[in-house]
Design a protein around this motif. Structure first.
Motif, PDB file in Angstrom:
ATOM      1  N   PHE A 138       6.111   7.069   2.371  1.00  0.00           N
ATOM      2  CA  PHE A 138       5.384   6.344   3.110  1.00  0.00           C
ATOM      3  C   PHE A 138       5.805   5.775   4.203  1.00  0.00           C
ATOM      4  CE2 PHE A 138       3.029   2.393   3.981  1.00  0.00           C
ATOM      5  CZ  PHE A 138       1.744   2.769   3.767  1.00  0.00           C
ATOM      6  N   ASP A 139       5.361   5.875   5.531  1.00  0.00           N
ATOM      7  CA  ASP A 139       5.753   5.416   6.790  1.00  0.00           C
ATOM      8  C   ASP A 139       4.751   4.536   7.377  1.00  0.00           C
ATOM      9  OD1 ASP A 139       7.100   5.087   9.023  1.00  0.00           O
ATOM     10  OD2 ASP A 139       7.033   7.289   9.490  1.00  0.00           O
ATOM     11  N   GLU A 140       5.089   3.303   7.587  1.00  0.00           N
ATOM     12  CA  GLU A 140       4.009   2.393   8.166  1.00  0.00           C
ATOM     13  C   GLU A 140       3.573   2.549   9.399  1.00  0.00           C
ATOM     14  OE1 GLU A 140       8.267   0.576   8.589  1.00  0.00           O
ATOM     15  OE2 GLU A 140       6.837   1.336   6.960  1.00  0.00           O
ATOM     16  N   ILE A 213       0.873 -10.749   4.705  1.00  0.00           N
ATOM     17  CA  ILE A 213       0.557  -9.305   4.019  1.00  0.00           C
ATOM     18  C   ILE A 213      -0.625  -9.559   3.050  1.00  0.00           C
ATOM     19  CG2 ILE A 213       1.509  -7.887   2.310  1.00  0.00           C
ATOM     20  CD1 ILE A 213       4.344  -8.590   3.573  1.00  0.00           C
ATOM     21  N   LEU A 214      -0.704 -10.639   2.415  1.00  0.00           N
ATOM     22  CA  LEU A 214      -1.765 -10.816   1.507  1.00  0.00           C
ATOM     23  C   LEU A 214      -3.135 -11.495   1.837  1.00  0.00           C
ATOM     24  CD1 LEU A 214       0.056 -11.688  -1.847  1.00  0.00           C
ATOM     25  CD2 LEU A 214      -0.867  -9.551  -0.856  1.00  0.00           C
ATOM     26  N   SER A 215      -3.135 -11.843   3.294  1.00  0.00           N
ATOM     27  CA  SER A 215      -4.258 -12.267   4.170  1.00  0.00           C
ATOM     28  C   SER A 215      -5.105 -11.161   4.544  1.00  0.00           C
ATOM     29  CB  SER A 215      -3.773 -13.089   5.112  1.00  0.00           C
ATOM     30  OG  SER A 215      -3.255 -14.246   4.639  1.00  0.00           O
ATOM     31  N   ALA A 216      -4.589  -9.887   4.467  1.00  0.00           N
ATOM     32  CA  ALA A 216      -5.248  -8.773   5.190  1.00  0.00           C
ATOM     33  C   ALA A 216      -6.205  -8.395   4.090  1.00  0.00           C
ATOM     34  CB  ALA A 216      -4.328  -7.691   5.577  1.00  0.00           C
ATOM     35  N   THR A 217      -7.520  -8.287   4.396  1.00  0.00           N
ATOM     36  CA  THR A 217      -8.574  -7.795   3.446  1.00  0.00           C
ATOM     37  C   THR A 217      -8.816  -6.302   3.516  1.00  0.00           C
ATOM     38  OG1 THR A 217     -10.337  -8.511   4.814  1.00  0.00           O
ATOM     39  CG2 THR A 217      -9.380 -10.138   3.194  1.00  0.00           C
ATOM     40  N   ASP A 218      -9.398  -5.925   2.666  1.00  0.00           N
ATOM     41  CA  ASP A 218      -9.989  -4.596   2.727  1.00  0.00           C
ATOM     42  C   ASP A 218     -11.301  -4.391   2.064  1.00  0.00           C
ATOM     43  OD1 ASP A 218     -10.620  -1.881   2.880  1.00  0.00           O
ATOM     44  OD2 ASP A 218      -8.738  -1.034   1.873  1.00  0.00           O
ATOM     45  N   SER A 219     -12.600  -4.822   2.984  1.00  0.00           N
ATOM     46  CA  SER A 219     -13.767  -4.987   2.796  1.00  0.00           C
ATOM     47  C   SER A 219     -14.718  -3.624   2.439  1.00  0.00           C
ATOM     48  CB  SER A 219     -14.641  -5.658   3.551  1.00  0.00           C
ATOM     49  OG  SER A 219     -14.519  -5.333   5.000  1.00  0.00           O
ATOM     50  N   VAL A 220     -13.783  -2.418   2.452  1.00  0.00           N
ATOM     51  CA  VAL A 220     -14.441  -1.003   2.407  1.00  0.00           C
ATOM     52  C   VAL A 220     -15.423  -0.969   1.341  1.00  0.00           C
ATOM     53  CG1 VAL A 220     -14.003   1.451   2.267  1.00  0.00           C
ATOM     54  CG2 VAL A 220     -12.550   0.130   3.500  1.00  0.00           C
ATOM     55  N   CYS A 221     -14.886  -1.313   0.171  1.00  0.00           N
ATOM     56  CA  CYS A 221     -15.753  -1.180  -1.258  1.00  0.00           C
ATOM     57  C   CYS A 221     -17.134  -1.884  -0.941  1.00  0.00           C
ATOM     58  CB  CYS A 221     -14.985  -1.607  -2.451  1.00  0.00           C
ATOM     59  SG  CYS A 221     -13.586  -0.754  -2.766  1.00  0.00           S
ATOM     60  N   THR A 222     -17.155  -3.012  -0.491  1.00  0.00           N
ATOM     61  CA  THR A 222     -18.395  -3.813  -0.319  1.00  0.00           C
ATOM     62  C   THR A 222     -19.431  -3.328   0.865  1.00  0.00           C
ATOM     63  OG1 THR A 222     -17.117  -5.899  -0.853  1.00  0.00           O
ATOM     64  CG2 THR A 222     -19.307  -6.164   0.065  1.00  0.00           C
ATOM     65  N   MET A 455      -0.177  -3.102   2.045  1.00  0.00           N
ATOM     66  CA  MET A 455       0.963  -2.028   1.711  1.00  0.00           C
ATOM     67  C   MET A 455       1.878  -1.785   3.125  1.00  0.00           C
ATOM     68  SD  MET A 455       0.830  -0.730  -1.608  1.00  0.00           S
ATOM     69  CE  MET A 455       1.114   1.141  -1.349  1.00  0.00           C
ATOM     70  N   ALA A 456       1.402  -1.411   4.096  1.00  0.00           N
ATOM     71  CA  ALA A 456       2.180  -1.256   5.396  1.00  0.00           C
ATOM     72  C   ALA A 456       2.828  -2.352   5.884  1.00  0.00           C
ATOM     73  CB  ALA A 456       1.063  -0.651   6.399  1.00  0.00           C
ATOM     74  N   LEU A 470      17.440  -3.021  -2.795  1.00  0.00           N
ATOM     75  CA  LEU A 470      17.671  -4.410  -3.030  1.00  0.00           C
ATOM     76  C   LEU A 470      16.572  -5.061  -4.280  1.00  0.00           C
ATOM     77  CD1 LEU A 470      18.129  -5.862   0.327  1.00  0.00           C
ATOM     78  CD2 LEU A 470      19.839  -5.446  -1.369  1.00  0.00           C
ATOM     79  N   PRO A 471      17.070  -5.366  -5.400  1.00  0.00           N
ATOM     80  CA  PRO A 471      15.998  -5.603  -6.650  1.00  0.00           C
ATOM     81  C   PRO A 471      14.804  -6.788  -6.124  1.00  0.00           C
ATOM     82  CG  PRO A 471      18.390  -5.688  -7.407  1.00  0.00           C
ATOM     83  CD  PRO A 471      18.344  -5.807  -5.943  1.00  0.00           C
ATOM     84  N   GLY A 472      15.234  -7.614  -5.211  1.00  0.00           N
ATOM     85  CA  GLY A 472      14.101  -8.600  -4.882  1.00  0.00           C
ATOM     86  C   GLY A 472      13.298  -8.228  -4.020  1.00  0.00           C
ATOM     87  N   ASN A 473      13.807  -7.052  -2.929  1.00  0.00           N
ATOM     88  CA  ASN A 473      12.670  -6.642  -2.130  1.00  0.00           C
ATOM     89  C   ASN A 473      11.827  -5.550  -3.010  1.00  0.00           C
ATOM     90  OD1 ASN A 473      13.809  -7.762   0.182  1.00  0.00           O
ATOM     91  ND2 ASN A 473      14.555  -6.230   0.920  1.00  0.00           N
ATOM     92  N   ALA A 474      12.522  -4.773  -3.775  1.00  0.00           N
ATOM     93  CA  ALA A 474      11.597  -3.875  -4.846  1.00  0.00           C
ATOM     94  C   ALA A 474      10.466  -4.483  -5.589  1.00  0.00           C
ATOM     95  CB  ALA A 474      12.648  -3.313  -5.536  1.00  0.00           C
ATOM     96  N   ILE A 475      10.923  -5.825  -6.082  1.00  0.00           N
ATOM     97  CA  ILE A 475       9.937  -6.609  -6.715  1.00  0.00           C
ATOM     98  C   ILE A 475       8.802  -6.950  -6.011  1.00  0.00           C
ATOM     99  CG2 ILE A 475       9.602  -8.864  -8.055  1.00  0.00           C
ATOM    100  CD1 ILE A 475      12.373  -8.470  -9.133  1.00  0.00           C
ATOM    101  N   MET A 476       8.765  -7.449  -4.763  1.00  0.00           N
ATOM    102  CA  MET A 476       8.075  -7.911  -3.940  1.00  0.00           C
ATOM    103  C   MET A 476       6.889  -6.570  -3.430  1.00  0.00           C
ATOM    104  SD  MET A 476       8.228 -10.877  -3.414  1.00  0.00           S
ATOM    105  CE  MET A 476       6.626 -10.788  -2.672  1.00  0.00           C
ATOM    106  N   ILE A 477       7.345  -5.736  -3.254  1.00  0.00           N
ATOM    107  CA  ILE A 477       6.763  -4.244  -2.864  1.00  0.00           C
ATOM    108  C   ILE A 477       6.096  -3.801  -4.123  1.00  0.00           C
ATOM    109  CG2 ILE A 477       6.712  -1.928  -2.517  1.00  0.00           C
ATOM    110  CD1 ILE A 477       9.394  -2.488  -0.633  1.00  0.00           C
TER     111      ILE A 477
END
Length: 595
Positions: A138-140, A213-222, A455-456, A470-477
């Motif tokens: 995965f390449d952002e 990161i979590l403010s980015a919505t994806d309204s495709v389904c609606t 995700m990106a 890094l365990p912490g970064n992996a948990i966040m991803i």
């Protein structure tokens, strides 16, 4: 050229023999036997590397230096071919299966693609003995540079401009102010609740990044469920907010990366707001400028007289040019290419040949569709990457708790601005234009899904080239992946039944402004057109129009639309083209003047 290539191969073969002799004698004089001038070839260090790699049969390193020998294929080439073959087959499967499930109550195109990606990931995981679930990293940058532009441009190119601009202030309230509110709630909530989960590796910048990161919505389904002809106002709000929200989230994320957020004060806040306004104006201006430039070039040169292919190619390339130029200047490519699409649909599209109009309309929509399907398939495959889940397996309870907290903050942050802002907006609207409660619930629900943008951004912040040790970064991803999967699959599958329950077919258009005809006719309607004439005729009497100031105070939106249309007809469309303003010149596209 052909003989030059043969000569080069013969020299390399002779050089290889010389290497073997020199290697036995303890020396490296690779290019002596080939009579290569040292000024025209590699330096001594690169010669040694090339000689060593050639002796070991490693042709890949030499290929990277610009030397291709024969028709050998490296493992990387084979992996790329395998990946391309797999993804093309998966895209075909998504189209076929999506068509078969068109009328299904629970599934739509995006959910189908995500399930196919997950299923493919499981198969690859089993065949590789649990080592990997995908064959492309995965390449952002791939997402932001190649996949996102056609989606956003097509959104602007196909948007119903009249509805979009009539509700522009409402859209900006939800997309800009609402995203800021959601960002603040998620960031603050994460900074407080993560401490109870013993997440001690995060700093203030990390919490703010999580909020973006979590403010980015994806309204495709609606949007796949809503019909812009049956619910024009609601569709316009959900669609417009989604575009502005994506741009706002990326801007927030990039600003957090640049600013020193360890000591937040009022000065940094004002500086950030100033930078955002500058970026918004600059990005929008760039998109409009390139769109107008494309319209002027095509209108003046009549490219379609000789080749419709050139017209279509020029439109596509100039649209992409707007995006990459914005990224070059560190502006918002999303806003730039979106407004470029709007301007091209209003001016450029009317100056091209009739066959080019059909080609561009369906061609841009097809590219956008393929990019969306590709994203959902790959998100599903990448979600099973064992490298990141290996760290989570050591503390599954912490990962579940973290994902639950983030999902709860997403729900709360969304509700914290949709309903209050809707209440304030309704205070300024007439009764028949107000946003009803069921429509507010639909808008709230439409923004609960998270997708590829989240995700990106998560990979950009917590990983490097798709990997992290890094365990912490992996948990966040993995927590971000969990939120994306849960919201898309669960909320997405419930979207169609919920919308049909809230907005039954008989009541879809109640309280709504009538929509203009569907595309491509919607592209022929004047930008920001309105229903006002120079005079109102009531009972056979001509009633003079009120003064401009009175009109602006009583009906500001319609007044702005009125004067924009006058300016557009008098100055813009005669220069840049548009419906009814393309000159009748032999060999050039023509169109009847609008009534």
């Amino acid at each position: 050229m052909r003989y030059g290539a043969i000569t080069l191969i013969l020299r390399l073969v002779a050089g290889k023999k010389k290497i073997e002799e020199n290697d036995r004698n303890g020396s490296f004089e690779l290019f002596d036997c080939c009579d290569f001038d040292s000024d025209r070839v590699l330096d001594l260090t690169q010669k040694s590397i090339a000689a060593r790699d050639l002796r070991l049969g490693n042709l890949q390193t030499i290929a990277k230096m610009g030397i291709k020998v024969g028709s050998f294929f490296t493992d990387a080439d084979e992996v790329s071919i395998d990946a391309i073959t797999l993804f093309v087959a998966l895209l075909c499967a998504c189209i076929v299966i999506g068509h078969l499930l068109e009328e299904n109550r629970w599934f739509n195109e995006s959910i189908t693609s995500l399930f196919i990606g997950l299923g493919t990931g499981v198969v690859i995981l089993l065949t590789s003995s649990g080592r990997k679930s995908h064959i492309l990293e995965f390449d952002e940058q791939l997402f932001f540079i190649y996949l996102l532009p056609p989606i956003i441009f097509n959104a602007g190119f196909q948007v119903k401009k009249k509805q979009f601009f009539q509700n522009f202030m409402t859209i900006m309230s939800f997309g800009a102010a609402g995203t800021l509110i959601s960002f603040a709630i998620v960031a603050f909530g994460a900074s407080q609740l993560f401490k109870k989960l013993d997440i001690g590796f995060l700093e203030m910048g990390d919490y703010l990044a999580i909020g973006a990161i979590l403010s980015a919505t994806d309204s495709v389904c609606t949007l796949q469920v809503l019909n812009q002809d049956e619910t024009p106002l609601l569709y316009s709000l959900v669609f417009g907010e989604g575009v502005v929200n994506d741009a706002m989230s990326v801007v927030l994320f990039n600003a957090i990366q640049k600013f020193d957020v360890s000591h937040v004060n009022s000065g940094i806040v004002w500086q950030f707001l100033g930078n955002f306004m500058t970026l918004f104006i600059s990005s929008t201006s760039l998109g409009i400028s390139i769109g107008l430039l494309s319209a002027f070039i095509i209108k003046k040169l009549y490219i379609g007289r000789h080749s419709t292919d050139r017209e279509v190619a020029l439109m596509a390339l100039m649209a992409y040019l707007s995006y990459v130029m914005a990224e070059l200047f560190n502006w918002s490519g999303i806003l730039t290419v979106f407004f470029c699409g709007i301007v091209m649909s209003h001016y450029t599209w009317h100056s091209v040949d009739k066959s080019s109009r059909v080609t561009t309309k369906h061609g841009f929509a097809t590219l956008s569709f393929i990019a969306e399907v590709f994203i959902f398939v790959y998100v599903g495959m990448d979600a099973l990457d064992m490298e990141k889940w290996r760290f989570v397996s050591k503390s599954p309870a912490k990962s579940v708790g973290l994902s639950s907290v983030l999902l709860g903050l997403v729900l709360l942050g969304r509700a914290a601005f949709v309903f209050p802002l809707s209440f304030l907006i309704n205070l300024t609207k007439r009764t028949d234009d107000k946003i009803g409660f069921k429509q507010q619930v639909t808008i709230w629900w439409a923004g609960l899904m998270r997708g590829a943008v989240s995700m990106a951004l998560a990979y950009n912040k917590f990983a490097k080239s798709g990997h992290t040790q890094l365990p912490g970064n992996a948990i966040m991803i993995t927590s971000t992946i969990t939120v994306v999967l849960f919201s898309t699959l669960v909320f997405g599958m419930l979207t169609k039944p919920l919308v049909r329950w809230l907005l039954p077919l008989s009541g879809h258009s109640s309280g709504m402004v009538p929509s203009e005809p569907s595309s491509p006719k919607s592209l022929t309607i004047p930008l920001l057109g309105n229903v006002h004439d120079s005079e109102a005729n009531i009972g056979g009497r001509n009633i003079p129009r009120p003064t401009s100031l009175r009109m602006l105070l009583s009906t500001p939106t319609h007044t702005v639309h009125l004067y924009w249309r006058k300016f557009d007809n008098a100055f813009m469309r005669p220069v840049f083209g548009g419906r009814g303003f393309v000159p009748d010149v032999p060999g050039s596209p023509t169109e009847m003047r609008a009534p």
